[in-house]
Structures are given as structure tokens and as C-alpha cells.
Design a protein around this motif. Structure first.
Motif, PDB file in Angstrom:
ATOM      1  N   GLY A   1      38.328  54.270  35.964  1.00  0.00           N
ATOM      2  CA  GLY A   1      38.890  52.939  35.788  1.00  0.00           C
ATOM      3  C   GLY A   1      40.175  52.820  36.568  1.00  0.00           C
ATOM      4  N   ASP A   2      40.964  51.837  36.215  1.00  0.00           N
ATOM      5  CA  ASP A   2      42.288  51.642  36.820  1.00  0.00           C
ATOM      6  C   ASP A   2      43.275  51.451  35.674  1.00  0.00           C
ATOM      7  OD1 ASP A   2      44.578  50.971  38.156  1.00  0.00           O
ATOM      8  OD2 ASP A   2      43.814  49.117  39.030  1.00  0.00           O
TER       9      ASP A   2
ATOM     10  N   LEU B   1      41.186  53.474  40.353  1.00  0.00           N
ATOM     11  CA  LEU B   1      40.244  52.788  41.238  1.00  0.00           C
ATOM     12  C   LEU B   1      40.726  51.370  41.529  1.00  0.00           C
ATOM     13  CD1 LEU B   1      36.876  53.866  39.565  1.00  0.00           C
ATOM     14  CD2 LEU B   1      37.994  54.905  41.553  1.00  0.00           C
TER      15      LEU B   1
ATOM     16  N   VAL C   1      38.689  46.993  40.547  1.00  0.00           N
ATOM     17  CA  VAL C   1      37.648  47.215  39.539  1.00  0.00           C
ATOM     18  C   VAL C   1      36.915  45.932  39.188  1.00  0.00           C
ATOM     19  CG1 VAL C   1      38.723  49.266  38.534  1.00  0.00           C
ATOM     20  CG2 VAL C   1      39.392  47.009  37.694  1.00  0.00           C
ATOM     21  N   GLU C   2      37.537  44.776  39.437  1.00  0.00           N
ATOM     22  CA  GLU C   2      36.864  43.520  39.119  1.00  0.00           C
ATOM     23  C   GLU C   2      35.903  43.085  40.210  1.00  0.00           C
ATOM     24  OE1 GLU C   2      39.881  43.983  40.278  1.00  0.00           O
ATOM     25  OE2 GLU C   2      40.984  42.091  40.544  1.00  0.00           O
TER      26      GLU C   2
ATOM     27  N   GLY D   1      34.532  45.569  42.607  1.00  0.00           N
ATOM     28  CA  GLY D   1      33.703  46.686  43.038  1.00  0.00           C
ATOM     29  C   GLY D   1      34.085  47.245  44.386  1.00  0.00           C
TER      30      GLY D   1
ATOM     31  N   TYR E   1      36.025  49.446  45.119  1.00  0.00           N
ATOM     32  CA  TYR E   1      36.291  50.893  45.045  1.00  0.00           C
ATOM     33  C   TYR E   1      35.034  51.717  45.347  1.00  0.00           C
ATOM     34  CZ  TYR E   1      33.863  50.191  40.662  1.00  0.00           C
ATOM     35  OH  TYR E   1      32.932  49.832  39.725  1.00  0.00           O
TER      36      TYR E   1
ATOM     37  N   CYS F   1      33.304  55.351  31.565  1.00  0.00           N
ATOM     38  CA  CYS F   1      33.842  54.240  32.365  1.00  0.00           C
ATOM     39  C   CYS F   1      34.598  53.246  31.491  1.00  0.00           C
ATOM     40  CB  CYS F   1      32.712  53.534  33.102  1.00  0.00           C
ATOM     41  SG  CYS F   1      31.764  54.639  34.178  1.00  0.00           S
TER      42      CYS F   1
ATOM     43  N   SER G   1      30.810  46.998  33.656  1.00  0.00           N
ATOM     44  CA  SER G   1      30.631  46.666  35.070  1.00  0.00           C
ATOM     45  C   SER G   1      30.840  47.891  35.946  1.00  0.00           C
ATOM     46  CB  SER G   1      31.605  45.550  35.474  1.00  0.00           C
ATOM     47  OG  SER G   1      31.329  44.362  34.766  1.00  0.00           O
ATOM     48  N   ILE G   2      31.877  48.665  35.633  1.00  0.00           N
ATOM     49  CA  ILE G   2      32.122  49.908  36.380  1.00  0.00           C
ATOM     50  C   ILE G   2      30.973  50.875  36.152  1.00  0.00           C
ATOM     51  CG2 ILE G   2      33.646  51.904  36.612  1.00  0.00           C
ATOM     52  CD1 ILE G   2      35.963  50.072  35.748  1.00  0.00           C
TER      53      ILE G   2
ATOM     54  N   ARG H   1      27.826  50.078  38.147  1.00  0.00           N
ATOM     55  CA  ARG H   1      27.991  50.408  39.571  1.00  0.00           C
ATOM     56  C   ARG H   1      27.954  51.919  39.777  1.00  0.00           C
ATOM     57  NH1 ARG H   1      29.448  47.279  43.856  1.00  0.00           N
ATOM     58  NH2 ARG H   1      29.875  45.553  42.418  1.00  0.00           N
ATOM     59  N   VAL H   2      28.541  52.671  38.848  1.00  0.00           N
ATOM     60  CA  VAL H   2      28.551  54.134  38.942  1.00  0.00           C
ATOM     61  C   VAL H   2      27.124  54.677  38.911  1.00  0.00           C
ATOM     62  CG1 VAL H   2      29.124  56.240  37.662  1.00  0.00           C
ATOM     63  CG2 VAL H   2      30.873  54.505  38.062  1.00  0.00           C
TER      64      VAL H   2
END
Length: 348
Positions: free
Chosen positions: A189-190, A225, A228-229, A231, A233, A256, A260-261, A264-265
Motif C-alpha cells: 500500500g502507501d 506504492l 494506489v488509486e 494503479g 505503481y 494489501c 483494488s490493490i 491488481r496484485v
């Protein structure tokens, strides 16, 4: 104001302009003034801002109802169409309608563009949703408008807040993974993105420390990252995971900061030939609709989004009725949702 001016080495005029919300001071100086004012107790003094004299008989000409402002600045994808924010907005709207109250939804984020709406004699109060700039919250506070914030808090400006219980939830999620034999867990995350992300990281760290497991170092790029909103990263994270794959140092579970993260992961891992959950377990947070619909359904934490919205309205009504009561931070309980993206650790 003179104390603040002396503290910062600026003129009292500059302090006055910064606290008035009327402009004429650059953002850096204004933020310094706000921070110093908070540290020196300015906002805790009852005479430091205009007391809100709400006319209980006020009715919106447009709706014929008493009105509440719902402020959700259109930043970081905070919109009514969002799978997360939209559900919170739905809860707010339902509760206001149940109480026979009108709603004015504002997505503008600039103080000077919405100052004409912030008429303390013309609204009952405000519910702020998501990230809101300190200068805007200062203006609302200065006018004495009763306010409740959802999923956001400002260390400088005291307001009631409503959050999911992020720390406890993430800790319980990690304990579930640890119970499945996972010993190498990483958080993604961030940490600078939001208070909720930071609280989830703290819950993650607490669970690992209590179990005697190694915790990521603070400079781990997976904790910071960017984008993050959006993508953005993805390329950076792909490179990180590929390097770990080559070095045979991939974690057994990736925790995560939100769904959403996590979604994508899973896509990135599949692209580099790592199967989920056979080789790595992945978890999300929020339980947005897409978490259940994805090719590998996502283990996550269900945040009661509509209930959070409804509770924010109830808290606002309590604040209006009892303006002197202590400020509260309300933490809403969550529940784990176990799906296909998690399993026993490899070799566990």
C-alpha cells in the motif's frame, strides 16, 4: 493571534488572513499558521470561531426540507460511482431521507469555490466523506458548522469521526493467515495515502510482532506504492516481485491495503507465473463488489459501508443536539470474508 504570529515570526495581519479563509496568503504559510494555531490551542477556545446559530425552522427553498451538506471532494476517485465511496454515500442519503432531511452534495474541493454555500444560518450541519483539505475544514470549523468526518480525520481540527476498525480488522486477518502457517507476510500500500491505510499497517505490524515474525522495514518500497488509486505503481511492483521471484524470496502472503490493490496484485502475479493461492495468498480490504466477482475471488475484510454512512448522520444529529459533548472517534466493526485467494502456506 498575536501568540501565533510571534511563534511563527510573521505579522498578526498574516495570521488573521490565514485563519479567515479569505485568501491573500500562500498555501505554505497558511498551513503553518493552521498547524501553529492548533498546537497553541486556538481551535479549542470557544471564542476562536463563530458559534453556529442554526435556525431550526430553516428550510431549503429547493427541497422544502431542512438540509445537510455532504462534502465529498472529487479527488482520489472519491465519487458516488465508486464501489466503496458510493456505498457510504448511499448510507448517508438513506438515513437523511429517513429523517426527512434534504441533502446538498458538494464535490468541489476549493474553499473559494464553495464558501458561498457554507452559510451557518442555512444548514444544519455537514458530513465530510474521504480526504478533505485542512483549509476547507478550517473554514467549516471557523463558521461553527457541526461536522462529522467519514474515513478521514485532521490532527489540527477537532471533529467527530467515523471509521471502520482498521487496526483490529487487519490484525485478525493476519492472525488467520498465520494460523494457516504463513510466516513470510508483506503489506502492500502507501502509508502516506490515508489514515485508514496507516491504521491497517499498524494492525498488520502488531499481529506479526505478537507472533514473533519478522516485519518489513519502514523503507520497504512496497509500503510506499505511488498512485494506489490509479494503479500506476504496477510496473514498479512487477519489477519488485520478479526480483524476489528470481531470488526465491517471495513472501507466502501479500496483505494489501484495499481490494483494488489486491486485485491488481493477483493479475501481476499471474502475469509473472505465480499462482494464487497455490504459491502466494493474497488478501484485500473493503469487500467491494469486484472482490467477489474476480477470477480468483478475494479474501477480504467486509467494511459495513452503508452502516458507516448511516452512523455518520446519527452522530451529526447527536452533535447538533448536544454541542458540548466530548468529541468522539467511532470505530465500526468489520468481518472477515474468506474466499479463494488464500490457503495454507507452501510447506505449511
Amino acid at each position: 493571534m498575536q501568540q501565533i504570529a510571534d511563534h511563527l515570526g510573521v505579522s498578526k495581519f498574516v495570521v488573521s488572513k490565514a485563519l479567515s479563509g479569505k485568501g491573500g496568503v500562500n498555501e505554505t504559510t497558511k498551513n503553518r499558521v493552521i498547524e501553529a494555531a492548533s498546537q497553541l490551542g486556538y481551535f479549542a477556545q470557544k471564542n476562536a470561531y463563530i458559534k453556529n446559530q442554526v435556525d431550526s425552522q430553516f428550510y431549503s427553498e429547493a427541497s422544502g426540507k431542512q438540509s445537510v451538506i455532504v462534502l465529498m471532494p472529487n479527488i482520489r476517485f472519491q465519487t458516488r460511482e465508486s464501489l466503496y465511496w458510493g456505498r457510504i454515500m448511499e448510507g448517508i442519503s438513506v438515513e437523511l431521507e429517513r429523517r426527512g432531511l434534504g441533502v446538498v452534495i458538494i464535490s468541489e474541493s476549493r474553499v473559494d469555490n464553495i464558501i458561498h454555500v457554507l452559510n451557518p444560518g442555512g444548514i444544519l450541519g455537514m458530513v465530510g466523506v474521504g480526504q478533505i483539505d485542512s483549509s476547507l475544514l478550517l473554514e467549516v470549523h471557523r463558521l461553527g458548522i457541526p461536522t462529522v468526518l467519514v474515513d478521514h480525520e485532521d490532527a489540527l481540527i477537532p471533529t467527530d469521526t467515523v471509521f471502520a476498525n482498521n487496526m483490529d480488522s487487519l490484525s485478525r486477518l493476519c492472525n488467520h493467515l498465520i494460523g494457516f502457517g504463513h510466516k513470510k507476510l508483506c503489506f502492500l500500500g502507501d502509508l502516506s495515502f490515508s489514515r485508514s491505510f496507516r491504521d491497517r499497517w499498524l494492525g498488520f505490524r502488531d499481529a506479526l510482532e505478537r507472533s514473533g515474525l519478522e516485519v518489513q522495514q519502514a523503507d520497504d518500497p512496497m509500503l510506499w506504492l505511488q498512485g494506489v488509486e490509479t494503479g500506476e505503481y504496477a510496473d514498479e511492483l512487477t519489477a519488485i516481485l520478479q526480483t524476489k521471484q528470481k531470488e526465491n524470496t517471495l513472501p507466502t502472503a501479500l496483505v494489501c491495503a484495499n481490494d483494488s490493490i489486491a486485485l491488481r496484485v493477483v493479475s501481476i502475479l499471474q502475469d509473472i507465473g505465480v499462482s494464487v493461492p497455490e504459491q502466494i495468498s493474497v488478501t484485500g480490504f473493503d469487500n467491494i463488489d469486484d472482490a467477489a466477482r474476480s477470477e480468483v475471488s478475494m479474501t477480504t475484510v467486509n467494511v459495513p459501508k452503508e452502516a458507516i454512512g448511516r452512523r455518520a448522520v446519527k452522530k451529526l444529529m447527536e452533535r447538533i443536539e448536544q454541542p458540548e459533548m466530548a468529541i468522539e472517534k467511532i470505530l465500526m466493526s468489520t468481518e472477515l470474508v474468506l474466499r479463494e485467494s488464500t490457503g495454507a502456506a507452501v510447506g505449511g
